[in-house]
Structures are given as C-alpha cells and as structure tokens.
Design a protein around this motif. Structure first.
Motif, PDB file in Angstrom:
ATOM      1  N   MET A  57       0.833  -1.188   0.000  1.00 41.60           N
ATOM      2  CA  MET A  57       0.000   0.000   0.000  1.00 41.60           C
ATOM      3  C   MET A  57       0.877   1.251   0.000  1.00 41.60           C
ATOM      4  N   ASN A  58       0.343   2.274  -0.626  1.00 46.04           N
ATOM      5  CA  ASN A  58       1.099   3.525  -0.650  1.00 46.04           C
ATOM      6  C   ASN A  58       0.677   4.408   0.516  1.00 46.04           C
ATOM      7  N   GLU A  59       1.192   5.629   0.554  1.00 45.79           N
ATOM      8  CA  GLU A  59       0.928   6.524   1.674  1.00 45.79           C
ATOM      9  C   GLU A  59      -0.537   6.920   1.805  1.00 45.79           C
ATOM     10  N   HIS A  60      -1.315   6.730   0.757  1.00 45.92           N
ATOM     11  CA  HIS A  60      -2.730   7.074   0.787  1.00 45.92           C
ATOM     12  C   HIS A  60      -3.615   5.881   1.110  1.00 45.92           C
ATOM     13  N   GLY A  61      -2.987   4.762   1.467  1.00 47.68           N
ATOM     14  CA  GLY A  61      -3.746   3.565   1.814  1.00 47.68           C
ATOM     15  C   GLY A  61      -4.271   2.810   0.614  1.00 47.68           C
ATOM     16  N   LEU A  62      -3.761   3.133  -0.548  1.00 51.35           N
ATOM     17  CA  LEU A  62      -4.210   2.465  -1.766  1.00 51.35           C
ATOM     18  C   LEU A  62      -3.168   1.454  -2.214  1.00 51.35           C
ATOM     19  N   GLY A  63      -3.615   0.385  -2.798  1.00 46.58           N
ATOM     20  CA  GLY A  63      -2.708  -0.621  -3.330  1.00 46.58           C
ATOM     21  C   GLY A  63      -2.049  -0.130  -4.600  1.00 46.58           C
ATOM     22  N   LYS A  64      -1.037  -0.837  -5.003  1.00 48.90           N
ATOM     23  CA  LYS A  64      -0.318  -0.485  -6.221  1.00 48.90           C
ATOM     24  C   LYS A  64      -1.264  -0.635  -7.416  1.00 48.90           C
ATOM     25  N   VAL A  65      -1.269   0.361  -8.261  1.00 46.81           N
ATOM     26  CA  VAL A  65      -2.112   0.328  -9.451  1.00 46.81           C
ATOM     27  C   VAL A  65      -1.366  -0.422 -10.538  1.00 46.81           C
ATOM     28  N   GLU A  66      -1.976  -1.469 -11.025  1.00 48.08           N
ATOM     29  CA  GLU A  66      -1.378  -2.266 -12.096  1.00 48.08           C
ATOM     30  C   GLU A  66      -1.613  -1.565 -13.430  1.00 48.08           C
ATOM     31  N   GLN A  67      -0.577  -1.528 -14.241  1.00 43.95           N
ATOM     32  CA  GLN A  67      -0.731  -0.992 -15.584  1.00 43.95           C
ATOM     33  C   GLN A  67      -1.378  -2.052 -16.457  1.00 43.95           C
ATOM     34  N   PRO A  68      -2.156  -1.613 -17.432  1.00 41.49           N
ATOM     35  CA  PRO A  68      -2.761  -2.586 -18.348  1.00 41.49           C
ATOM     36  C   PRO A  68      -1.676  -3.397 -19.057  1.00 41.49           C
ATOM     37  N   GLU A  69      -2.017  -4.621 -19.392  1.00 39.78           N
ATOM     38  CA  GLU A  69      -1.078  -5.470 -20.122  1.00 39.78           C
ATOM     39  C   GLU A  69      -0.671  -4.779 -21.422  1.00 39.78           C
ATOM     40  N   GLY A  70       0.601  -4.789 -21.705  1.00 37.48           N
ATOM     41  CA  GLY A  70       1.115  -4.190 -22.928  1.00 37.48           C
ATOM     42  C   GLY A  70       1.501  -2.726 -22.789  1.00 37.48           C
ATOM     43  N   LYS A  71       1.155  -2.097 -21.676  1.00 32.16           N
ATOM     44  CA  LYS A  71       1.440  -0.671 -21.500  1.00 32.16           C
ATOM     45  C   LYS A  71       2.949  -0.394 -21.432  1.00 32.16           C
ATOM     46  N   GLU A  72       3.689  -1.250 -20.767  1.00 34.70           N
ATOM     47  CA  GLU A  72       5.132  -1.052 -20.655  1.00 34.70           C
ATOM     48  C   GLU A  72       5.799  -1.096 -22.035  1.00 34.70           C
ATOM     49  N   GLU A  73       5.415  -2.057 -22.851  1.00 37.09           N
ATOM     50  CA  GLU A  73       5.970  -2.152 -24.205  1.00 37.09           C
ATOM     51  C   GLU A  73       5.541  -0.945 -25.042  1.00 37.09           C
ATOM     52  N   LEU A  74       4.325  -0.479 -24.856  1.00 38.07           N
ATOM     53  CA  LEU A  74       3.873   0.709 -25.574  1.00 38.07           C
ATOM     54  C   LEU A  74       4.759   1.904 -25.220  1.00 38.07           C
ATOM     55  N   GLU A  75       5.069   2.070 -23.958  1.00 37.04           N
ATOM     56  CA  GLU A  75       5.932   3.175 -23.538  1.00 37.04           C
ATOM     57  C   GLU A  75       7.323   3.033 -24.149  1.00 37.04           C
ATOM     58  N   ARG A  76       7.828   1.803 -24.230  1.00 33.99           N
ATOM     59  CA  ARG A  76       9.133   1.576 -24.846  1.00 33.99           C
ATOM     60  C   ARG A  76       9.103   1.962 -26.327  1.00 33.99           C
ATOM     61  N   LEU A  77       8.045   1.591 -27.025  1.00 32.89           N
ATOM     62  CA  LEU A  77       7.906   1.932 -28.438  1.00 32.89           C
ATOM     63  C   LEU A  77       7.791   3.449 -28.630  1.00 32.89           C
ATOM     64  N   LYS A  78       7.042   4.096 -27.766  1.00 32.54           N
ATOM     65  CA  LYS A  78       6.901   5.547 -27.858  1.00 32.54           C
ATOM     66  C   LYS A  78       8.239   6.239 -27.593  1.00 32.54           C
ATOM     67  N   ASP A  79       9.017   5.702 -26.658  1.00 36.37           N
ATOM     68  CA  ASP A  79      10.355   6.250 -26.409  1.00 36.37           C
ATOM     69  C   ASP A  79      11.243   6.085 -27.640  1.00 36.37           C
ATOM     70  N   GLU A  80      11.140   4.929 -28.281  1.00 35.81           N
ATOM     71  CA  GLU A  80      11.914   4.698 -29.509  1.00 35.81           C
ATOM     72  C   GLU A  80      11.537   5.723 -30.570  1.00 35.81           C
TER      73      GLU A  80
END
Length: 97
Positions: free
Chosen positions: A1-24
């Motif tokens: 949990m973070n400082e606001h009492g909320l759990g870690k927000v999971e990114q949608p599947e494929g989002k990390e690769e999308l960010e890598r492609l956008k960086d490229e």
C-alpha cells in the motif's frame, strides 16, 4: 500500500511495451531533428552547394519519415493487439498528415 492507503495500481497489459515503443519513436524523431539542424548549419557555412543540400534534405525527410512510420506502425499494431489507445503526440500528428 502507498501513503494514501491504496494498493499499487497495475498498468494494463502491454502498457510497458507501448511506452518503450513511444520512447523509440521520440529518440528517432529527435535524431532526425538533429540531422536537420546539422544540415542547416552546413548550408549556412556553405559546406554544401544549394543543389546538394536540397537533395540531401529530400532524402533525409523521405528516409526519416519511413523510419518514423515504421515505428508508428508497430505502436498502432501493439495498441490494437492489447486494446490500448496511443494518445501520444506522434499518433495525433501522424493522423493529421
């Protein structure tokens, strides 16, 4: 949990690769901008004839657009595959051309 009492927000599947492609895409676009600036400097310094500079510029734009279009195509395909939306500037810009 973070400082606001909320759990870690999971990114949608494929989002990390999308960010890598956008960086490229951003890296390649930045490199193209640097090449344009170098050409402009060379023309100002009269290292190239106007005819050569014009041809070089035309080829630079054609090749640069092909490279960026290829990466954008991979971004688009990835978004379709994972049901993601690409709200990047490059996607908006490409759609307007």
């Amino acid at each position: 949990m973070n400082e606001h009492g909320l759990g870690k927000v999971e990114q949608p599947e494929g989002k990390e690769e999308l960010e890598r492609l956008k960086d490229e895409y951003r890296r390649k676009n930045k490199a193209l901008d640097a090449e344009r600036e170098a050409l402009e400097d060379a023309v100002r310094e009269r290292r190239y004839s106007p005819e050569y500079a014009e041809e070089y510029s035309r080829r630079l734009e054609e090749n640069g657009r092909a490279v960026l279009d290829e990466v954008q195509g991979r971004i688009d395909a990835h978004c379709i595959e994972y049901g993601l939306r690409d709200n990047s500037f490059s996607a908006t810009w490409a759609a307007e051309e």
